[in-house]
Design an enzyme around this catalytic site. Structure first.
Site, PDB file in Angstrom:
ATOM      1  N   HIS A  86       0.861  -0.980  -0.015  1.00 20.60           N
ATOM      2  CA  HIS A  86       0.131  -0.064  -0.101  1.00 20.60           C
ATOM      3  C   HIS A  86       0.704   1.166  -0.154  1.00 20.60           C
ATOM      4  O   HIS A  86       0.491   2.342  -0.749  1.00 20.60           O
ATOM      5  CB  HIS A  86      -0.974   0.280   1.358  1.00 20.60           C
ATOM      6  CG  HIS A  86      -1.811  -0.928   1.356  1.00 20.60           C
ATOM      7  ND1 HIS A  86      -2.134  -1.684   2.396  1.00 20.60           N
ATOM      8  CD2 HIS A  86      -3.167  -1.187   0.667  1.00 20.60           C
ATOM      9  CE1 HIS A  86      -3.284  -2.451   2.201  1.00 20.60           C
ATOM     10  NE2 HIS A  86      -3.768  -2.319   1.070  1.00 20.60           N
ATOM     11  N   LYS A 141     -17.968  -4.785   5.963  1.00 21.73           N
ATOM     12  CA  LYS A 141     -16.544  -5.622   5.965  1.00 21.73           C
ATOM     13  C   LYS A 141     -16.349  -5.930   7.291  1.00 21.73           C
ATOM     14  O   LYS A 141     -16.479  -5.047   8.305  1.00 21.73           O
ATOM     15  CB  LYS A 141     -15.502  -4.942   5.267  1.00 21.73           C
ATOM     16  CG  LYS A 141     -15.210  -5.284   3.877  1.00 21.73           C
ATOM     17  CD  LYS A 141     -13.774  -5.063   3.407  1.00 21.73           C
ATOM     18  CE  LYS A 141     -13.650  -5.364   2.011  1.00 21.73           C
ATOM     19  NZ  LYS A 141     -12.339  -5.007   1.867  1.00 21.73           N
ATOM     20  N   ARG A 198      -2.647  -5.611  -8.401  1.00 20.30           N
ATOM     21  CA  ARG A 198      -1.718  -6.661  -8.084  1.00 20.30           C
ATOM     22  C   ARG A 198      -1.675  -7.821  -9.052  1.00 20.30           C
ATOM     23  O   ARG A 198      -0.678  -8.070  -9.922  1.00 20.30           O
ATOM     24  CB  ARG A 198      -1.658  -7.464  -6.787  1.00 20.30           C
ATOM     25  CG  ARG A 198      -1.128  -6.378  -5.665  1.00 20.30           C
ATOM     26  CD  ARG A 198      -2.042  -6.858  -4.430  1.00 20.30           C
ATOM     27  NE  ARG A 198      -3.316  -6.639  -4.492  1.00 20.30           N
ATOM     28  CZ  ARG A 198      -3.877  -6.904  -3.240  1.00 20.30           C
ATOM     29  NH1 ARG A 198      -3.491  -7.335  -2.246  1.00 20.30           N
ATOM     30  NH2 ARG A 198      -5.348  -6.820  -3.432  1.00 20.30           N
ATOM     31  N   SER A 208      -3.067  -7.596   2.951  1.00 22.90           N
ATOM     32  CA  SER A 208      -3.467  -7.564   4.240  1.00 22.90           C
ATOM     33  C   SER A 208      -3.976  -8.669   4.810  1.00 22.90           C
ATOM     34  O   SER A 208      -3.463  -9.159   5.919  1.00 22.90           O
ATOM     35  CB  SER A 208      -4.654  -6.429   4.390  1.00 22.90           C
ATOM     36  OG  SER A 208      -3.928  -5.139   4.001  1.00 22.90           O
TER      37      SER A 208
HETATM   38  P1  ADP Z   1     -10.066  -2.498  -0.591  1.00 21.51           P
HETATM   39  O1  ADP Z   1     -10.908  -3.254   0.302  1.00 21.51           O
HETATM   40  O2  ADP Z   1     -10.659  -1.169  -1.193  1.00 21.51           O
HETATM   41  O3  ADP Z   1      -9.660  -3.206  -1.757  1.00 21.51           O
HETATM   42  P2  ADP Z   1      -7.582  -2.831   0.451  1.00 21.51           P
HETATM   43  O4  ADP Z   1      -6.706  -1.846   1.573  1.00 21.51           O
HETATM   44  O5  ADP Z   1      -7.501  -4.172   0.413  1.00 21.51           O
HETATM   45  O6  ADP Z   1      -8.871  -2.094   0.258  1.00 21.51           O
HETATM   46  O7  ADP Z   1      -6.721  -2.164  -1.103  1.00 21.51           O
HETATM   47  C1  ADP Z   1      -6.643  -0.816  -1.265  1.00 21.51           C
HETATM   48  C2  ADP Z   1      -6.018  -0.756  -2.664  1.00 21.51           C
HETATM   49  O8  ADP Z   1      -4.576  -1.021  -2.502  1.00 21.51           O
HETATM   50  C3  ADP Z   1      -6.550  -1.459  -3.493  1.00 21.51           C
HETATM   51  O9  ADP Z   1      -6.375  -0.911  -5.175  1.00 21.51           O
HETATM   52  C4  ADP Z   1      -5.665  -2.546  -3.829  1.00 21.51           C
HETATM   53  O10 ADP Z   1      -5.473  -3.383  -4.945  1.00 21.51           O
HETATM   54  C5  ADP Z   1      -4.277  -1.940  -3.145  1.00 21.51           C
HETATM   55  N1  ADP Z   1      -3.235  -2.836  -2.837  1.00 21.51           N
HETATM   56  C6  ADP Z   1      -3.207  -3.654  -1.767  1.00 21.51           C
HETATM   57  N2  ADP Z   1      -2.325  -4.102  -1.530  1.00 21.51           N
HETATM   58  C7  ADP Z   1      -1.461  -4.054  -2.252  1.00 21.51           C
HETATM   59  C8  ADP Z   1      -0.130  -4.233  -2.740  1.00 21.51           C
HETATM   60  N3  ADP Z   1       0.643  -5.290  -2.145  1.00 21.51           N
HETATM   61  N4  ADP Z   1       0.678  -3.648  -3.911  1.00 21.51           N
HETATM   62  C9  ADP Z   1      -0.133  -2.530  -4.612  1.00 21.51           C
HETATM   63  N5  ADP Z   1      -1.349  -2.331  -4.100  1.00 21.51           N
HETATM   64  C10 ADP Z   1      -1.983  -2.804  -3.304  1.00 21.51           C
END
Ligand code: ADP
Length: 164
Positions: A17, A41, A90, A128
């Site tokens: 992130h 969620k 990803r 996560s």
């Molecule tokens: P959501 O529930 O909105 O998907 P997340 O916290 O899981 O929230 O993810 C927020 C954003 O960050 C999403 O666009 C997700 O694809 C991106 N993201 C999550 N992990 C990574 C990572 N390891 N590398 C790049 N982008 C990521």
């Protein structure tokens, strides 16, 4: 001023992130990291904990701010006068859901563009949920999350073992 919103659950924020946030900060004058305060969620960390972890791990980014939002992202973007939503991609598995969401947000707010940044290198395999799974059975994730997140995960791990 060119403002972008980087929305997510951030439960918890990982180095993947952060890498996206850092890259977005180079493209926009201001990046609002928007933590979803939704109840549908089942989040592991509270909104307050997720915001604390994000605030501490983005201190080095002067043009990033951490805020929470509830309701429609398209409305939040309008309120903040943001022109873009940043999302990280990803794997192909992210693609379909992200495309649907981008189309819906465009429908709800025609002024808003969704910009996708591809995850780089090993970040493409970082999520996560994987971090939580490993950390909560005692695995070391310290090179995959900011130091503050590592601390919070260790506290949760210790608390769950004291109670059992
Ligand atoms: P959501 O529930 O909105 O998907 P997340 O916290 O899981 O929230 O993810 C927020 C954003 O960050 C999403 O666009 C997700 O694809 C991106 N993201 C999550 N992990 C990574 C990572 N390891 N590398 C790049 N982008 C990521």
């Amino acid at each position: 001023m060119n403002i972008a919103i980087y929305p997510g659950t951030f439960d918890p924020v990982t180095n993947g992130h952060l890498h996206i946030a850092e890259r977005a900060c180079k493209l926009f004058d201001q990046v609002i990291i928007a933590v979803a305060n939704d109840n549908y969620k089942d989040n592991f960390f509270s909104l307050e904990e997720r915001m604390t972890m994000l605030g501490e791990s983005t201190k080095h980014l002067p043009n990033a701010v951490v805020e929470s939002f509830s309701g429609l992202l398209a409305d939040f973007a309008r309120e903040k006068q943001a022109r873009a939503i940043i999302r990280g991609l990803r794997a192909i598995s992210d693609f379909e859901y992200e495309m649907q969401m981008a189309a819906m947000n465009k429908h709800l707010n025609q002024e808003l563009e969704t910009i996708f940044l591809m995850a780089e290198g090993d970040y493409a395999f970082l999520s996560s949920s994987m971090i939580k799974q490993v950390a909560l059975i005692g695995g070391c994730v310290s090179d995959m999350v900011p130091a503050v997140v590592d601390r919070f995960l260790k506290e949760k791990y210790q608390a769950s073992h004291q109670n059992s």
